[in-house]
Write a protein that holds these residues in place. Structure first.
Motif, mmCIF file in Angstrom:
data_model
loop_
_atom_site.group_PDB
_atom_site.id
_atom_site.type_symbol
_atom_site.label_atom_id
_atom_site.label_comp_id
_atom_site.label_asym_id
_atom_site.label_seq_id
_atom_site.Cartn_x
_atom_site.Cartn_y
_atom_site.Cartn_z
ATOM 1 N N LEU A 109 0.858 -1.087 -0.023
ATOM 2 C CA LEU A 109 -0.101 0.034 -0.130
ATOM 3 C C LEU A 109 0.844 1.236 -0.093
ATOM 4 N N LYS A 110 0.857 2.027 -1.237
ATOM 5 C CA LYS A 110 1.595 3.364 -1.149
ATOM 6 C C LYS A 110 0.745 4.383 -0.783
ATOM 7 N N VAL A 111 1.486 5.448 0.085
ATOM 8 C CA VAL A 111 0.174 6.433 0.289
ATOM 9 C C VAL A 111 1.055 7.510 -0.187
ATOM 10 N N LEU A 112 0.167 8.285 -1.270
ATOM 11 C CA LEU A 112 0.747 9.368 -1.918
ATOM 12 C C LEU A 112 0.510 10.876 -1.251
ATOM 13 N N PRO A 113 1.301 11.863 -1.571
ATOM 14 C CA PRO A 113 0.919 13.045 -0.992
ATOM 15 C C PRO A 113 -0.339 13.550 -1.293
ATOM 16 N N GLY A 114 -0.848 14.533 -0.757
ATOM 17 C CA GLY A 114 -2.387 14.772 -0.928
ATOM 18 C C GLY A 114 -2.002 15.694 -2.153
ATOM 19 N N SER A 115 -3.318 15.658 -3.115
ATOM 20 C CA SER A 115 -3.381 16.229 -4.419
ATOM 21 C C SER A 115 -4.636 17.358 -4.477
ATOM 22 N N LYS A 116 -4.459 18.506 -5.029
ATOM 23 C CA LYS A 116 -5.503 19.146 -5.209
ATOM 24 C C LYS A 116 -6.380 19.243 -6.581
ATOM 25 N N VAL A 117 -6.076 18.127 -7.331
ATOM 26 C CA VAL A 117 -6.704 17.888 -8.432
ATOM 27 C C VAL A 117 -8.196 16.887 -8.110
ATOM 28 N N THR A 118 -9.285 17.329 -8.449
ATOM 29 C CA THR A 118 -10.388 16.456 -8.130
ATOM 30 C C THR A 118 -10.542 15.225 -8.812
ATOM 31 N N SER A 119 -11.147 14.406 -8.165
ATOM 32 C CA SER A 119 -11.440 13.091 -8.881
ATOM 33 C C SER A 119 -12.536 12.587 -8.415
ATOM 34 N N ASN A 120 -13.330 11.659 -9.348
ATOM 35 C CA ASN A 120 -14.523 11.320 -9.257
ATOM 36 C C ASN A 120 -14.869 10.532 -7.984
ATOM 37 N N LEU A 121 -15.998 10.707 -7.634
ATOM 38 C CA LEU A 121 -16.500 9.929 -6.258
ATOM 39 C C LEU A 121 -16.805 8.454 -6.733
ATOM 40 N N VAL A 122 -16.296 7.473 -6.106
ATOM 41 C CA VAL A 122 -16.647 6.174 -6.344
ATOM 42 C C VAL A 122 -16.483 5.505 -4.932
ATOM 43 N N PHE A 123 -17.475 4.022 -4.968
ATOM 44 C CA PHE A 123 -17.552 3.298 -3.723
ATOM 45 C C PHE A 123 -16.503 2.324 -3.787
ATOM 46 N N LEU A 124 -15.604 2.328 -2.802
ATOM 47 C CA LEU A 124 -14.477 1.146 -2.658
ATOM 48 C C LEU A 124 -15.295 -0.255 -2.065
ATOM 49 N N LYS A 125 -16.225 0.056 -1.152
ATOM 50 C CA LYS A 125 -16.879 -1.068 -0.595
ATOM 51 C C LYS A 125 -18.456 -0.680 -0.560
ATOM 52 N N GLN A 126 -19.204 -1.308 -1.125
ATOM 53 C CA GLN A 126 -20.893 -1.180 -0.879
ATOM 54 C C GLN A 126 -21.420 -1.999 0.054
ATOM 55 N N PRO A 127 -22.613 -1.598 0.626
ATOM 56 C CA PRO A 127 -23.116 -2.398 1.573
ATOM 57 C C PRO A 127 -24.026 -3.646 0.864
ATOM 58 N N SER A 128 -24.181 -4.734 1.379
ATOM 59 C CA SER A 128 -24.739 -6.087 0.740
ATOM 60 C C SER A 128 -25.812 -6.211 1.818
ATOM 61 N N SER A 129 -26.908 -7.086 1.174
ATOM 62 C CA SER A 129 -28.128 -7.510 2.081
ATOM 63 C C SER A 129 -27.502 -8.469 3.075
ATOM 64 N N LEU A 130 -28.262 -8.208 4.274
ATOM 65 C CA LEU A 130 -27.737 -9.022 5.521
ATOM 66 C C LEU A 130 -28.928 -9.666 6.071
#
Length: 1417
Positions: free
Chosen positions: A237-258
């Motif tokens: 896991l690489k941690v990059l320095p903070g960026s001021k360029v906007t990026s699209n909003l995406v789900f890395l993990k979505q809820p699933s039915s339980l």
């Protein structure tokens, strides 16, 4: 050896008899105690108490790993201590020789080392703890599941990734659910510590939120499940320095039915990434969740939601919303909350006696809905005839036996878990009363007779137990009171019954004291049952009756209903129906018959089908049909399924809208009116209408507009002035547009005028009278700025209000025709518009006489705005005809003489149809418009006369109404039941009721008949009710031979030519109780047919006749006295032949006159004694007190009805017997005789039975209607005048009851003259009995014959002893009063004429022959 065997046999025989003597010795004190009135003292009569026996700890579901140790806890409480055993997967474990599994002292199961491999899993499964107390019973615990975690396998592993500082990152590591608790993470080969930023999800995935530079490195997950640890791949896991360029909003993990269980926790993961960094919020069912103030809702690292200690209210749809200011995204998941089984009502301990029925109640809840099973002493209860599951969860035990004692447990189970609750059943001895009030778990059939008995005499066994009615599934038993208690008013009864060959006995109690009948329900067809009856009084239970063996009738094995019948539409004209094989096929199914019917019709069609599905084509579009299926086997059709209804699919309309009409409103608008297409052509729900219009001069430029389907008019605005437009309308459904109407034209006005007020008065009015007509001309109002839509012309002789005619606004002339010559008419003219009529203008004229033949001068008034008069005013339509199409539809057709011969409409005229019915009288007209020469009138009432008329409108001109046409709609099945149904008892006849009713309010045709249904069970299937048909013109009906003091339920159904209507609601009526008692001064009551006529005063207790020796002695005495009497009479007669006087000659003449006419004059001194009265008195006839009833009737002893046909009595007799005996007459209703001889000739026959039958078997008996030849030796009668002149005789069958004071069998005759009755002793013939045909009657249930218990009927007739022949009617003459008898005996000393003595001698000779026949017999 033989000697040894003999000694053993002798020893065993001696032991058997010794045991019998001991038992008899023990029973003797009990029997003596019972006879003395005190109940026997049972050594075990002390009441046992319920023993506490339950689990303290039960095993729970456990997750283990291979090689580890496991303890399944279990502990039970009881005194003495119980024995604990364990079951695995339903089989007992042998723990004695097991090295790995052992039983701990408290009853828990210990497994030292769990064994688990791919092909060998001996320890995984379901475990159950079993506790047993030898003298008490067995209970089982809940079932616990032991799960062993499998070998670790990675479904997903971490991958290399990079993330901007401050954003979130996830590393996947998914393993099977059993291993999730054993997963941990390492960073750079060092254990990773979890905190608020770093989270391990329940799936094993690692979430790192708000990453920092220190979060970079190598990550791997490890699974430690008892064996060597298993490592996943390493990922950087690489941690990059903070960026001021906007990026699209995406789900890395979505809820699933339980799916979770109440009380557990749940984590709904939600991780989003993007720049700017997003914020996470949660919503549930469109409502925002407050995670800050809630203790149970926690927002975890990355935005995941944790819900702890869940309740059922937490179920629902959850939304995760991520928002970073630039955009918003959301994801959703469904959370389902389940619940383990929980008891709402647990079984309770029960005390009971043998043969009782009990119910253990058990009510549970849970999600999913739990299934319930019952366990008795640790063994599963299998449902049977005696162990039944009722009301889904309760256990019913029928006919308890001693072995049913023990512990019963209710075990509830669903996908989440299971639970158990138990209760104890103790069966007491019969002499031990249940200590408390009957608990609710005792059924209604067994809650009687539970009070402790007091000391006193017990009743003997009920007598004459018979099955009065035997059906396929029920049997009706009747009996008589015990001999120890003849009245039996305070006795209750218990009926014990069981299947033949089965020891388990069931009990059914009577509903109230004194009732002596019980109907046993829910029996099996073609099965033998054993019944016995026991009476109870306040002291306890009495003796049991002898067992009665009855076999139910066989049931035809027909198929049951086909299950899962479904129907669905496949097209607008076809429907497919499917079903399955009947569960109770009762043999091979040969084929099926599919019935279907259109809704609203009564014509059902059918088709034969050999498979389990069928598609029916050619149906009407968008029409509802009902379907049902009947299976056939070799016995015939089975039970029909329930109807299923389905509608064919919709389609585009197949016809255009009806009755399109146009109304010009002003210079720029036209109103369009129309009606929907005919209902049968709509083919679906009309969703709208499409209106198309164009200028007549520019046909290519078409404008369209759409209106909703509920709208039937539309105002088209924005048109040009003085322009002709064409319009057409089409209907729409969801499937498309249907055909449009023909084009219809209208022209807008040139200018807009004022229509806010009525027109002014016309400017002039001129009239020109002719012989039979008046020509009226006028000019319009001077104010031309007010709209004039037409003119109203009123006229009449002396008054203008007799007739009114409306004409178009363009018209200026009108000829009033069909007037009377030389008559003075007053004429009025008014202009009108939509606001109303204006001020009238009056004129008068006198028509010319008939003799005036001058020509009519045509003239034209030179006035402004006066057009050329229209030579052809509007004429009303002609030839109006009404064609009946159905019960609610009539088609109206007509002709229009103003149209060309081909009757084609080319202009904008339209027709108005009006109709009404005269019932009720104040009905208003209904109207509809039409643009063709026909109109379909729908929505009419069935079987109703309607009148129709038509008028035509063209522009602003209208005709008068046409001649009326009439039509009566077709009949329809009645749609309402008969009303005002009442049931009353017939006065003086408690077994007969009268049903009254009124016709249905919606008969829909002529009522051709009614059907009365009645039954004693209101919940019985309708085919089990008794049916009584009644003709249609009757509104009352009698039903006879009902059972006394019994509730009946009545329903009535009307029918007409189209079929049967609905049934009325059930009306309850209880027949009255029997009242009155036999005795002097009272009429014999309605006696039960189980009355046995005694033969003498020494009857046996069971009603058997006297011995043959007593009968022979009685016969010898009767014959001897008869012979002596005859010899004395013969000697006196010979002596009297020598004396003849004129007095006897006059008397002979009087006798001849009387014999010829049955009318007489004279006084009591001329009375000659009737011959047979003397002989009957010499035969020791017993007199019976006369009845004071002013209108007495004859009573017959009823003959029991057998299930077989009753053979009619053969009334043929020997011809010489006819000559010697007085004439026998059949039943002559309301026949009357005035003389004593006439009464002797009218001799009713009496049938006298000696055996008893149950009261339900009594039927009415009627004398034969054949008339016997009159006797040639008719004797002279008394000259005493009957005070009433003639007396009516009627016969009615009734029952008889026992009378302690009656020793001789008597036929009770109620004479119409106040004379004393006589009783003739009846002697049974040796031949087989036959029965008189019964009068038509309506028994509720017919008697079923029993092969093993058939009651015979014995009848007797005088003069026919010793012959095997049908029973002759017993002739019982009516005796005179005492004073009359004395006078006649005194007159017997008078001398006779030779002719009289000759006749008397001939008669005596005949009687001697009868007596000789008796003696020889």
């Amino acid at each position: 050896m033989a000697a040894e065997r003999g000694a053993r046999r002798l020893l065993s025989t001696s032991s058997f008899w010794l045991c019998c003597l001991l038992l008899l010795g023990r029973r003797a004190p009990d029997a003596a105690a019972a006879r003395s009135g005190s109940p026997p003292q049972s050594p075990g009569s002390s009441i046992r108490t319920f023993t506490p026996f339950y689990f303290l700890v039960e095993p729970m579901d456990t997750l283990s790993t291979r090689g580890s140790s496991v303890v399944l806890n279990c502990s039970a409480y009881s005194e003495p201590s119980p024995k604990i055993e364990w079951k695995k997967d339903g089989t007992f474990l042998n723990l004695v020789s097991d090295d790995r599994r052992q039983l701990l002292p408290d009853g828990s199961l210990f497994i030292s080392s769990v064994v688990h491999s791919k092909h060998n899993k001996p320890d995984e499964g379901y475990y159950q703890c079993v506790a047993t107390v030898e003298s008490l019973g067995t209970i089982v615990s809940r079932t616990a599941k032991l799960t062993v975690a499998g070998l670790p396998r990675f479904a997903s592993q971490p991958e290399h990734s990079s993330v901007y500082a401050g954003d979130s990152a996830i590393l996947n590591c998914e393993v099977n659910a059993d291993l999730v608790p054993f997963v941990r993470w390492e960073q750079n080969r060092q254990p990773l510590l979890l905190d608020d930023r770093v989270l391990k999800l329940p799936s094993g995935t690692l979430v790192i939120s708000n990453t920092t530079e220190g979060d970079g490195g190598l990550y791997r997950c490890i699974v430690e499940s008892g064996g060597p640890p298993k490592y996943s791949d390493e990922a950087e896991l690489k941690v990059l320095p903070g960026s001021k360029v906007t990026s699209n909003l995406v789900f890395l993990k979505q809820p699933s039915s339980l799916v979770r269980v109440i009380g557990q926790s749940a984590v709904l993961p939600c991780v989003a990434s993007g720049l700017p960094l997003p914020t996470i919020r949660w919503m549930k069912n469109e409502e925002a969740l407050d995670t800050e103030s809630s203790e149970r809702l926690v927002l975890l690292a990355g935005g995941s939601l944790e819900i702890s200690d869940m309740t059922k209210d937490d179920a629902g749809t959850y939304f995760c919303v991520a928002d970073n200011g630039n955009e918003t995204i959301e994801a959703q998941a469904e959370l389902t909350v389940q619940a383990q089984p929980e008891f709402l009502k647990q079984p309770t301990n029960i005390y009971a006696h043998e043969s009782m029925d009990i119910v253990f109640e058990c009510e549970v809840t849970g999600k999913p809905t739990p299934t319930v099973k019952w366990v008795k002493n640790g063994d599963m209860v299998i449902p049977s005839d005696y162990f039944k599951i009722v009301k889904e969860h309760n256990l019913q035990v029928l006919g308890l036996v001693k072995s049913d004692e023990g512990f019963y447990q209710c075990i509830a189970e669903n996908d989440v878990g299971n639970a158990q609750a138990g209760a104890q059943l103790i069966i007491l001895e019969h002499d031990v009363a249940i200590p408390t009030l009957p608990p609710t778990s005792l059924t209604s059939a067994t809650t009687d007779h539970l009070a402790p008995a007091t000391s006193g005499p017990l009743p003997s066994a009920p007598r004459d137990v018979v099955a009065s009615l035997v059906s396929t599934r029920f049997i009706k038993l009747t009996w008589r009171t015990p001999a120890s208690d003849p009245h039996g008013d305070n006795l209750t009864y218990s009926v014990f019954y069981t299947k033949e060959g089965i020891t388990r006995e069931r009990i059914e109690n009577t509903s109230h004291p004194g009732e002596m009948q019980v109907t046993i329900q829910n029996l099996m067809p073609a099965t033998v049952y054993i019944f016995r009856v026991m009476a109870h009084n306040k002291h306890g239970s009495g003796e049991s009756s002898a067992p009665l063996r009855v076999e139910t009738q066989p049931e035809v094995q027909l198929p049951g209903p086909a299950p899962n019948i479904r129907a669905y539409a496949t097209s607008p004209t076809s429907i497919t129906v499917t079903w399955e094989t009947p569960l109770s096929g009762n043999g091979e199914i040969q084929n099926y018959k599919l019935y279907y019917m259109e809704k609203g019709t009564d014509k059902e069609q059918d088709v034969d089908v050999s498979s389990h599905s069928h598609t029916i084509n050619g149906l009407k579009k968008y029409t509802e049909y009902s379907f049902r299926v009947v299976a056939y086997n070799k016995h015939g059709p089975g039970v029909s399924t329930q109807d299923v209804a389905v509608q064919t699919l919709s389609d585009v309309p197949s016809a255009a809208p009806q009755n399109l009409s146009l109304e010009v409103r002003n210079s720029k608008s036209i109103m369009i009116h129309w009606q929907p297409p005919p209902l049968a052509t709509q083919n679906g729900q009309i969703t709208g209408y499409k209106i198309r219009y164009r200028k007549a001069s520019r046909k290519s430029d078409v404008t369209e507009t759409l209106v909703p389907g509920t709208q039937l008019s539309q105002l088209i605005e924005g048109l040009d002035r003085g322009t002709e437009y064409n319009f057409r309308v089409a209907a729409l459904t969801v499937n498309g547009t249907g055909p449009a109407t023909d084009w219809l034209s209208a022209e807008t006005f040139e200018s807009d005028l004022d229509e806010t007020r009525v027109p002014e008065v016309p400017s002039s009015l001129h009239v020109r009278p002719l012989v039979t007509s008046i020509v009226v001309s006028w000019t319009p109002p001077e104010n031309q700025n007010i709209v004039v839509r037409g003119y109203a012309i009123g006229y009449g002789i002396g008054s203008p209000h007799a007739q009114t005619i409306k004409v178009d606004y363009k018209q200026r002339y009108y000829t009033i025709e069909n007037l009377d010559p030389s008559s003075h008419y007053v004429i009025t003219l008014k202009a009108f518009n939509n606001v109303g009529e204006g001020i009238p203008l009056y004129e008068s004229a006198v028509t010319r006489p008939h003799t005036d033949t001058s020509e009519v001068d045509l003239f034209v008034i030179n006035a402004p705005y006066t057009p050329v008069p229209d030579p052809t005013p509007m004429m009303p339509p002609v030839g109006v005809q009404a064609s009946i199409l159905s019960h609610d539809t009539i088609r109206i057709t007509w002709a229009d003489n103003s149209l060309p011969k081909h009757q084609k409409i080319t202009d904008s005229r339209y027709y108005t149809v009006r109709w009404k019915t005269n019932i009720p009288a104040n009905t208003k007209y209904k109207n509809a418009n039409a643009t063709t020469l026909s109109y379909l009138v729908t929505g009419l009432k069935a079987n109703t006369l309607y009148e129709f008329s038509v008028m035509v409108t063209k522009g602003r001109r209208s005709s008068t109404w046409s001649m009326t046409a009439h039509g009566t709609t077709f009949e329809l099945v009645p749609t309402s039941p008969p009303k005002d149904v009442t049931v009353v008892s017939k006065e003086g006849k408690p077994r007969t009721i009268i049903v009254n009713w009124q016709p249905p309010s919606e008969a829909n045709g002529k009522i051709t008949g009614y059907i009365i249904y009645y039954s004693t069970d209101v919940n019985a299937e309708i085919h089990d009710w008794v049916i009584e048909p009644v003709v249609g013109n009757r509104l009352t009906h009698q039903i006879q031979e009902l059972t006394l003091d019994t509730p009946y339920y009545f329903k009535i159904q009307a029918r007409n030519s189209k079929g049967m209507g609905p049934m009325s609601d059930a009306v309850q009526f209880r027949t009255p109780k029997a009242s009155g008692s036999a005795g002097k001064g009272s009429r014999l009551p309605d006696l039960g047919s189980d009355y046995k006529t005694p033969m003498s005063g020494s009857n046996s207790p069971h009603g058997s006749p006297t011995s043959p020796l007593d009968s022979n002695m009685l016969l010898v005495v009767i014959i001897s006295v008869g012979v002596i009497t005859i010899v004395v009479v013969v000697i006196i007669a010979i002596f009297c032949t020598r004396r003849t006087t004129s007095h006897q000659k006059k008397k002979r003449a009087a006798c001849k006159s009387v014999n010829g006419s049955h009318k007489y004059k004279g006084n009591a001194k001329d009375v000659k004694p009737p011959d047979l009265w003397i002989h009957h008195e010499r035969l020791e006839l017993k007199p019976i007190d006369k009845s004071p009833d002013p209108n007495p009737i004859m009573t017959d002893t009823p003959i029991p009805r057998n299930s077989q046909d009753i053979t009619p009595v053969d009334n043929s007799m020997d011809s010489n017997i006819h000559q010697r005996r007085n004439s026998y007459r059949g039943h002559e209703s309301e026949d009357s005789m005035s003389t004593l001889a006439g009464r002797r000739g009218m001799r009713p026959k009496m049938m006298m039975p000696f055996d008893s039958q149950p009261p339900q078997q009594s039927i009415r008996n009627t004398p034969s209607t054949d008339t016997m030849p009159a006797s040639s030796s008719q004797t002279c009668c008394t000259d005493h005048q009957d005070p009433e002149g003639a007396t009516s005789s009627s016969y009615l069958a009734s029952s008889q009851e026992e009378d302690s004071g009656q020793s001789l069998p008597t036929a009770h005759v109620r004479p119409s003259h106040p004379l004393k009755s006589f009783a003739v002793p009846a002697i049974p013939p040796p031949g087989p009995p036959t029965y008189d045909p019964a009068l038509p009657s309506t028994p509720l249930l017919s008697q079923q014959a029993l092969n093993h218990h058939i009651h015979s009927m014995k009848t007797a007739s005088i003069g026919t002893l010793g012959r095997s022949r049908p029973p002759m009617p017993v002739v019982v003459p009516s005796a005179p009063e005492v004073q009359e008898t004395t006078r006649m005996l005194e007159d017997s000393e008078s001398s006779y004429e030779p002719d009289e003595l000759t006749k008397e001698m001939a008669h005596l000779e005949g009687l001697m022959k009868d007596l000789n026949a008796i003696t020889t017999a």
